[in-house]
Design an enzyme around this catalytic site. Structure first.
Site, PDB file in Angstrom:
ATOM      1  N   HIS A  95       0.839  -1.322  -0.034  1.00  0.00           N
ATOM      2  CA  HIS A  95       0.101   0.004  -0.134  1.00  0.00           C
ATOM      3  C   HIS A  95       1.010   1.123  -0.001  1.00  0.00           C
ATOM      4  O   HIS A  95       0.880   1.974   0.716  1.00  0.00           O
ATOM      5  CB  HIS A  95      -0.951   0.241   1.293  1.00  0.00           C
ATOM      6  CG  HIS A  95      -1.888  -1.066   1.257  1.00  0.00           C
ATOM      7  ND1 HIS A  95      -2.884  -1.181   2.256  1.00  0.00           N
ATOM      8  CD2 HIS A  95      -2.008  -2.186   0.503  1.00  0.00           C
ATOM      9  CE1 HIS A  95      -3.340  -2.273   1.945  1.00  0.00           C
ATOM     10  NE2 HIS A  95      -2.997  -2.960   0.960  1.00  0.00           N
ATOM     11  N   TYR A 120      14.883   2.310 -15.692  1.00  0.00           N
ATOM     12  CA  TYR A 120      14.831   1.183 -14.642  1.00  0.00           C
ATOM     13  C   TYR A 120      13.424   1.098 -14.228  1.00  0.00           C
ATOM     14  O   TYR A 120      13.058  -0.185 -14.090  1.00  0.00           O
ATOM     15  CB  TYR A 120      15.673   1.445 -13.477  1.00  0.00           C
ATOM     16  CG  TYR A 120      16.921   0.976 -13.608  1.00  0.00           C
ATOM     17  CD1 TYR A 120      17.459  -0.180 -13.310  1.00  0.00           C
ATOM     18  CD2 TYR A 120      17.920   1.674 -14.505  1.00  0.00           C
ATOM     19  CE1 TYR A 120      18.761  -0.635 -13.689  1.00  0.00           C
ATOM     20  CE2 TYR A 120      19.148   1.328 -14.511  1.00  0.00           C
ATOM     21  CZ  TYR A 120      19.672   0.148 -14.439  1.00  0.00           C
ATOM     22  OH  TYR A 120      20.744  -0.494 -14.704  1.00  0.00           O
TER      23      TYR A 120
END
Ligand SMILES: [Zn+2]
Length: 227
Positions: A95, A120
């Site tokens: 979360h 990335y």
């Protein structure tokens, strides 16, 4: 890798994620698929910062609880993602603040939740699908995951958080971190007219690193040719 080592790794990565504020309270969960088809899963209502290797939930290949504490209620989510991503051996669900914020913005493309911003983010998290809101533990989320047909290793649940599958636990953790950083960058740059990676730059990454990304359109957004 031995099951004892996997248990240690789940607790070590969980603590690292928790201590960096990437999932608060008792939120988030981690699972790893074992060689016999069973899984190790973090227990329900357990903080990722304080996991005990001996109390992780052990499920058999049929999803039956074998030992340890009661598993996370988000099992349907993990189960559907393993089912549709055959090579996946680990799943991380957090979360994390920036990814949750991203999931609530009105302009988000459900088949490319982030534009191509950094190499990335693309190389680790890949293309990210956004799913609608489901109550935590709602088995209907499994059908929504199946609807993605295994094309997305990274999925963002609206108003809830990211869930990322990969072939190792380390890779799933790193991909989730890149997704969170990508969401943070997006929020920082939103409305500032940033320069994202160009379609040619994305195609170069796809070619060089053999990335599993769909076709990139002329605006630099990855788009699934099937949609
Ligand atoms: Zn959750």
């Amino acid at each position: 890798m031995s099951n004892a080592r996997l248990r240690e790794d789940i607790c070590r990565y969980g603590r690292s994620l928790f201590e960096r504020g990437l999932t608060p309270g008792s939120s988030g969960n981690i699972s790893v698929r074992l060689d016999d088809g069973g899984w190790l899963v973090t227990p329900t209502n357990a903080s990722l910062g304080f996991l005990d290797p001996a109390r992780l939930s052990h499920l058999d290949a049929g999803g039956r609880h074998v030992s340890g504490d009661k598993p996370t209620k988000e099992i349907p989510l993990h189960s559907a993602l393993y089912e549709t991503r055959g090579a996946a051996r680990a799943i991380v669900h957090l979360h994390s603040t920036n990814a949750v914020a991203l999931s609530m913005l009105p302009e988000i493309d459900p088949r490319a939740a982030l534009p191509p911003m950094t190499p990335y983010c693309l190389m680790r998290a890949g293309q990210i699908a956004l799913l609608p809101y489901y109550r935590p533990g709602d088995p209907a989320v499994a059908d929504a995951i199946r609807g993605l047909a295994g094309k997305y290793a990274s999925v963002l649940l609206s108003n809830h958080g990211p869930v990322v599958a990969s072939d190792t636990l380390e890779a799933a953790v790193f991909a989730t971190e890149e997704l969170e950083e990508g969401a943070k960058l997006y929020l920082m740059l939103r409305n500032l007219n940033p320069r994202y990676l160009t379609p040619a730059q994305v195609k170069d990454l796809v070619r060089e690193f053999n990335l599993d990304l769909p076709i990139v359109d002329d605006h630099g957004h990855p788009h699934d040719p099937d949609d």
